[in-house]
Enzyme design. Structure first.
Site, PDB file in Angstrom:
ATOM      1  N   LYS A  54     -39.231  50.539  79.455  1.00 45.73           N
ATOM      2  CA  LYS A  54     -38.597  51.564  80.290  1.00 45.73           C
ATOM      3  C   LYS A  54     -37.717  52.500  79.480  1.00 45.73           C
ATOM      4  O   LYS A  54     -37.548  53.666  79.826  1.00 45.73           O
ATOM      5  CB  LYS A  54     -37.797  50.881  81.404  1.00 45.73           C
ATOM      6  CG  LYS A  54     -38.659  50.101  82.387  1.00 45.73           C
ATOM      7  CD  LYS A  54     -37.845  49.409  83.464  1.00 45.73           C
ATOM      8  CE  LYS A  54     -37.085  48.213  82.942  1.00 45.73           C
ATOM      9  NZ  LYS A  54     -37.981  47.098  82.506  1.00 45.73           N
ATOM     10  N   ASP A  65     -39.365  44.150  80.466  1.00 48.74           N
ATOM     11  CA  ASP A  65     -39.743  44.363  79.060  1.00 48.74           C
ATOM     12  C   ASP A  65     -40.968  45.255  78.916  1.00 48.74           C
ATOM     13  O   ASP A  65     -41.697  45.164  77.926  1.00 48.74           O
ATOM     14  CB  ASP A  65     -40.003  43.029  78.350  1.00 48.74           C
ATOM     15  CG  ASP A  65     -38.855  42.058  78.493  1.00 48.74           C
ATOM     16  OD1 ASP A  65     -37.714  42.469  78.209  1.00 48.74           O
ATOM     17  OD2 ASP A  65     -39.083  40.904  78.891  1.00 48.74           O
TER      18      ASP A  65
END
Length: 425
Positions: free
Chosen positions: A16, A13
């Site tokens: 990316k 989380d």
């Protein structure tokens, strides 16, 4: 030619998807190399926001071939539903390629995943109950079904028959559940086979041929370093290898092709699910961070746990992945905090650790050793160069770089592509 790896440096989380978006202009292939639909990326391009769970982020770009690699586990029903949703949004998904070596998530994987989590009770791992772990377990036990098995339903039927003898015994004798119907599963997956046929390809050859032509490949991982099966906070990990080494095995690319490994690092730390978290906040500051950062999972919607930046984890991720540079996300979330804390080391008993402790007991019971930095109150979401950030914001980024030992090349001050500041070395 080059292959660039994007890897999360924390528990996933980290953002990316945004990094993929920023780099996608210069690549011809975006490859998902591990995990399944237990992870997700949120991509914002212009006025379009996509929440992807299994389809590689490259599907957004007409010049990119998105690839689901060998190391991914595929739930065909979920994948087709996601593709249908993308088509409804006006996207062309015809370029997608799926490795025939990728393993199939079966209905019994999902059922056993959910039942085993329930049975663990307070010791549960916090899985997404999507069958990821049981599918990877079958892969390691060499009894899994692969995407290429859909080419020949006779082979598929024989493998399914062998698998169901074992899985139905587990369901009926251990969990007191009804056995699953082989005919129903065959019928369901025959439909998937017809629809997925145009997408199935020899992705290894596809990528190698592209590299030989001088084209660029972006390898995007799911989850993060501390969720890696071998290098994460075991047993509170995923069932695959999100680290940079996993990118090569999951995509079928050798190390000679890798030119950069970019670590995506949130300006604080979050994690979803169970497991140790030394810098976790349980106070009003943590609540503010959660609210401002909208810390809820892309795939599950679960609220993420939040904490101060952890330089011990950052140094560990730098080593394990061989990071060449960092992409720092969500700096804007920390605006308007009077004081910021950074964990520079852990303390366990009478010993201080600047690197990851050698055994899990020390990590589980570690106390963070903090240093404090002055915060800033200015809104930084419209800043267009690093030098225009408030001095305290610049100092914070520079200190994270110093503590992690890896250059922070990009700093994100908002979700949009334009809200990214690039720094010189």
């Amino acid at each position: 030619m080059s292959a660039i790896v994007i890897v999360g440096t924390q528990w996933g989380d980290e953002g990316k998807g945004k990094a993929t978006d920023l780099l996608a202009d210069d690549v011809q292939y975006v490859v998902r190399y591990q995990g399944g639909n237990n992870a997700g990326h949120t991509i914002i391009v212009g006025d379009t926001t996509l929440k992807l769970h299994l389809v590689p982020s490259g599907v957004m770009y007409p010049h990119v071939t998105p690839v689901i690699g060998d190391g991914v586990v595929v739930d065909p029903g979920v994948l087709l539903g996601e593709l249908d949703g993308l088509v409804e949004q006006g996207l062309d998904v015809s370029r997608l390629k799926i490795s025939g070596n990728a393993h199939l998530i079966m209905p019994y994987h999902r059922e056993i995943d959910a039942l085993s989590e329930r049975k663990l009770g307070r010791q549960k791992l916090g899985t997404t109950k999507r069958g990821i772990g049981p599918c990877y377990a079958d892969k390691a036990s060499r009894v899994g079904l692969r995407v290429q098995d859909l080419y020949d339903m006779k082979i598929f039927r024989e493998k399914l028959d062998a698998a169901l003898q074992h899985k139905n015994a587990i369901l009926t004798r251990i969990y007191n559940r009804q056995p699953m119907s082989q005919i129903e599963i065959e019928t369901e997956y025959a439909v998937y086979a017809e629809r997925l046929g145009p997408y199935i390809a020899d992705t290894g050859s596809l990528l190698h041929d592209g590299l030989d032509r001088g084209e660029n490949v972006l390898l995007e991982g799911a989850q993060g370093t501390l969720l890696d099966l071998d290098h994460g906070t075991y047993p509170f990990v995923t069932s695959s290898n999100p680290v940079a080494g996993g990118a090569m095995t999951g995509a079928g690319i050798g190390p000679k092709h890798i030119t950069n490994v970019i670590g995506i690092t949130k300006a604080y730390v979050t994690r979803v699910g169970s497991g140790p978290f030394p810098t976790e906040l349980h106070d009003e500051i943590g609540e503010r961070m959660t609210t401002i950062g909208k810390e809820f999972g892309t795939t599950t919607g679960r609220q993420r746990r939040v904490g101060w930046f952890d330089a011990v984890l950052a140094r560990y991720a730098g080593r394990v992945n061989g990071l060449t540079e960092h992409f720092l996300t969500k700096l804007d979330v920390l605006s308007d905090f009077e004081t910021l804390k950074v964990c520079r080391a852990y303390r366990y008993q009478d010993q201080e650790f600047e690197h990851f402790p050698p055994h899990q007991t020390a990590f589980h019971h570690a106390t963070p050793v903090y240093e404090e930095l002055d915060g800033w109150t200015e809104d930084i979401t419209e800043v267009t160069s690093f030098s225009d950030l408030p001095k305290n914001a610049q100092a914070y980024v520079e200190r994270l770089e110093e503590l992690s030992g890896v250059h922070i090349r990009w700093v994100s001050v908002g979700p949009a592509r334009r809200q990214t500041l690039e720094r010189s070395v």
